[in-house]
Design an enzyme around this catalytic site. Sequence first.
Site, short mmCIF file in Angstrom:
data_model
loop_
_atom_site.label_atom_id
_atom_site.label_comp_id
_atom_site.label_asym_id
_atom_site.label_seq_id
_atom_site.Cartn_x
_atom_site.Cartn_y
_atom_site.Cartn_z
N GLY A 1 47.18 41.90 -33.98
CA GLY A 1 48.14 40.95 -34.54
C GLY A 1 48.57 41.44 -35.91
CE1 TYR B 1 40.38 32.52 -43.24
CE2 TYR B 1 42.54 33.27 -43.96
CZ TYR B 1 41.74 32.59 -43.06
OH TYR B 1 42.32 32.01 -41.97
CB CYS C 1 47.54 18.00 -56.40
SG CYS C 1 49.20 17.50 -56.85
#
Length: 422
Positions: A285, A322, A348
């Site tokens: 991908g 991540y 926020c």
Amino acid sequence: MPAEVAKPHADLLTWEQAVADGAWGNTELAALAAQFGTPSYVYAADMITAACQHYQQCAGEIGADLHYAMKSNGNLAVLQLIKKAGLGFDAASVLELERCAAIDIRSARTIVTGPGKSVELLERAMRNGVREIIADGSEELERISVLNHGPTKITVGVRVNPDIDSKTHPHIATGHGASKFGVNMAQAQKMCMQIATTPQLRLGSLSAHIGSQISSCEPYVETARLLLKLRDELVSAGVVPKQIDLGGGFGIGDNVSRLDHDVFAELVAWLKKNCPDQQFAFQPGRALVGRAGILLTKVEYRKGRHIIVDAGMTELIRPALYGSKHGVAKLGMSPAPEGKMDVVGPVCENTDYLAQNIELDANPGDLLAIFDAGAYGSVMMSNYNGRLRCCEVMLDDNQARLVRRRETVADVLAAETAPLGG
Ligand code: LLP
């Protein structure tokens, strides 16, 4: 890496160059930002095509099949380029199958993977005659058997969990025994025997997808060895799987520390040498689209060490999720070091940052490019904080085409109802 395998994108303009020059080919990036607004995702068609060609060239060395994992970027214009390059597709949902249908990708070119497949997805996949469904457990296999009324046989593969360390971020490591994905070797063997003895089913691949953004070949080799062993055991029992599918996960590095080797080419060279008679398949991908995209964003404010831009975790969640590091550069100029700065968004949340501790001098109105954002960028956008999903633009043949328009307030509100009235 074998000498005969070309490095991808060797003669191509890179996004880093283009941003430093302020233009991709003849396309002025600042004009593009003015035309389409910011933030926007911008993809370079040539780079997607070149990445596909490189993967095909490598896969061709061992006659392997490639199925693009469209969850990394399912934009129809991106899919069209990948279709044109001749690859197959890996879909994980009804919407992804519908995306394929929308641009006339034949179902026979598509496999269906992923955990927790719904009845709707399985029925849709079977009705359309997909190439293969990879079952993620005996419960799913049971559901497939019940739903399949024939007369055509359905090819069903098995997602194996090899229980290995894929040496990547824990959130995207899927090949260890504790993860929800796949089944262990003993269960996989049982499932394969069951598929082989069920009249309406045909045994497909022994499939493993061990994680994403993997930067070395070893975890794949370890997985291949385990799957080959399983294959041998099955063959001794008279059952022959169609192929071994090693999934995707090939890392592209990030802009800060690019991979200096090509994991896929290395893996193919190993497979060619060590198991020349085995048929393989892959599901890349990110490697096909990741580098081809940037997120273009405008600086709104500068507040102490914070450069506040008009994109945030709602457009690119990877840094928040991540801790991934995406390179950042100011359009038209090489970044002039100015102490350590954070590039943050308007959401926020403390984790709403695109880059931290980088040397960058940028002021309100400046345009920034966030690199390596073509995969798991636009597909992971959200409406959190009432943000509207941004647009996507494809640069092809020196033309900039809007390939997904910016979402509007009306788009979002159209899906909701207020039962008590206004
Ligand atoms: N095959 C299966 C069954 C998958 O689940 C995936 C990705 C792929 C192939 C393609 O993996 P790739 O070649 O793109 O690494 N959102 C995360 C990545 C999650 C990957 C999910 N599965 C990120 O932004 O890093």
